[in-house]
Design an enzyme around this catalytic site. Structure first.
Site, PDB file in Angstrom:
ATOM      1  NE  ARG A 149      12.083  -2.569  -5.012  1.00 15.11           N
ATOM      2  CZ  ARG A 149      11.012  -1.629  -5.604  1.00 15.11           C
ATOM      3  NH1 ARG A 149      10.527  -1.986  -6.801  1.00 15.11           N
ATOM      4  NH2 ARG A 149      10.702  -0.781  -4.779  1.00 15.11           N
ATOM      5  N   GLY A 195       0.092  -1.408   3.840  1.00 16.64           N
ATOM      6  CA  GLY A 195       0.440  -2.894   3.956  1.00 16.64           C
ATOM      7  C   GLY A 195       1.238  -2.838   5.388  1.00 16.64           C
ATOM      8  N   GLY A 206     -11.199   5.679   3.652  1.00 23.55           N
ATOM      9  CA  GLY A 206     -10.447   5.438   4.350  1.00 23.55           C
ATOM     10  C   GLY A 206     -10.941   4.741   5.676  1.00 23.55           C
ATOM     11  CE  LYS A 213     -11.546   6.679  -2.772  1.00 21.17           C
ATOM     12  NZ  LYS A 213     -10.920   7.650  -2.054  1.00 21.17           N
TER      13      LYS A 213
END
Length: 433
Positions: free
Chosen positions: A48, A17, A135, A206
């Site tokens: 958080r 992210g 990926g 996958k």
């Protein structure tokens, strides 16, 4: 055609992210040029608050992911938090409020992809997930779009970098499993809890996604036969070398036909296998991934590259982001779920392949004949046999021709009950020939 800014909500700001946010921020002008409209990061949901994240506006962060995905000004939600919940609920909420979704969540897609696809169809939004498998390697889009007019027969691949690194180190350095896993952990290839990787759960998820796209059939992780690499020994590695092979953890999805009815079926499985050195997958080293696709018209295709990590996975996410944003600008949608075929998934017992079986046996006359007769009784044809004996004990290595998994299992069970068989030292499938 739309020209006002497209607003993106990001769920999760971990390794992947944070890299997505960085690229969106630093390459904003390029993204706008490629999309045809500005793309803005409108909010980032984290567990958080208060942590300083370099280069990102603190005002973007919130701990209320639910409120973020419900905002009327959000065009696209990028989900990289992983797991089943709350990811599923947040994605469905986002779609209900008109946002398209880009996700890297292989576990959720493999467990309940049908629900996500149905929601995307219902609300007229996109669901893209290139980053969920392998990926940075472009794989989902080629299967879903480039090969949409072809008939994919087989998908065979290394889709987990951690296990490939471990097996590669065992092969090239002679390290034991524990030692190789320790090295993988130290280098950051393995998680603190590597269970999902080494037990094959990650690869199985996958495989389910790949099988579903390749064969236009809904396949879940529960449909995938799974074995990990924890039982792979130095003897297995040595046995593979003697055959001119290497051991790899493979995800294998293929079409098959029912022997009795001729009905077309699919199989999906993950397990260690001996792969001949002549096969392209044998040369995939370290933590790299590679997927070999066999299609009726296109023939054999191979996709290779880094299969994990923040930057490679973020690359796949951003590719999907650009595609979805282009669809929004043009006022259209990308391809949805294609599950029209709904082929039955065969159980593992019906899978046909070759086997490498290592037996510890008594070293006396007639042993080989007795063992061979058991294979014959169960319809498993022997290709080669190698026997070494010393001090009343012997090692018998049998390599079979193609046979069903059920036939091989029945053969092994009978062998275990024989007085002349001291133990079944190892069984491994041989693939990629």
């Amino acid at each position: 055609m739309r020209t006002d800014p497209l607003r993106v909500a990001l769920l999760g700001c971990g390794v992947v992210g944070s890299e997505v946010a960085r690229i969106m921020t630093t390459h904003a002008a390029d993204l706008a040029a490629r999309v045809g409209a500005p793309v803005e990061l409108a909010g980032i949901a984290v567990r958080r608050a208060g942590r300083e994240r370099a280069g990102l506006d603190p005002e973007l962060f919130t701990t209320d992911a639910g409120a973020l995905v419900k905002r009327d000004d959000i065009d696209l939600v990028v989900e990289v938090i992983g797991g089943i919940e709350p990811a599923r609920s947040l994605i469905l909420e986002a779609m209900e409020h008109g946002a398209s979704v880009v996700t890297a969540n292989k576990a959720l897609l493999a467990a309940d992809g049908a629900t996500l696809h149905a929601a995307a169809e219902r609300y007229g939004v996109d669901l893209y997930y290139e980053a969920s498998v392998a990926g940075a390697i472009p794989l989902i889009r080629p299967l879903r779009e480039s090969l949409a007019g072809d008939k994919v027969e087989r998908v065979l691949g290394i889709v987990n970098g951690t296990t490939n690194f471990v097996l590669d180190r065992m092969d090239t350095t002679g390290a034991g499993f524990s030692e190789a896993l320790e090295e993988a952990t130290a280098l950051g290839y393995a998680e603190a809890d590597p269970t999902a990787d080494i037990e094959g759960f990650d690869a199985a998820a996958k495989a389910a996604i790949l099988a579903g796209i390749a064969f236009h059939t809904r396949v879940t992780a529960d449909d995938v036969y799974r074995e990990g690499i924890t039982e792979v020994t130095a003897a297995d590695i040595a046995g593979a070398k003697e055959m001119g092979c290497v051991v790899k953890l493979l995800a294998i999805c293929e079409r098959s036909r029912d022997a009795a009815t001729g009905e077309e079926r699919v199989t999906a499985r993950v397990h260690p296998a001996m792969v001949p050195l002549a096969h392209p997958l044998a040369g995939v080293r370290g933590a790299y991934n590679a997927v070999f696709v066999e299609a009726e018209a296109a023939g054999q295709l191979m996709f290779y590259g880094p299969g994990a990590g923040g930057a490679p996975t973020a690359s796949a996410v951003l590719g999907d982001l650009v595609a979805v944003c282009r669809n929004r600008v043009a006022g259209g949608r990308g391809p949805g779920e294609s599950a029209y075929a709904q082929l039955p998934v065969s159980p593992m017992g019906e899978v046909v392949t070759r086997y490498h079986v290592s037996l510890d046996v008594a070293d006396r006359a007639g042993v080989l004949a007795q063992v061979a007769s058991v294979f014959a009784e169960h319809g498993v044809s022997i290709d080669t046999v190698r026997q070494q004996g010393r001090d009343g004990e012997a090692k018998l290595v049998v390599v079979t021709h193609r046979a069903t998994d059920a036939a091989l299992s029945a053969t092994v069970e009978e062998l275990r009950r024989m007085d002349i068989v001291r133990g079944v030292a190892g069984i491994m499938r041989v693939e990629g020939e």
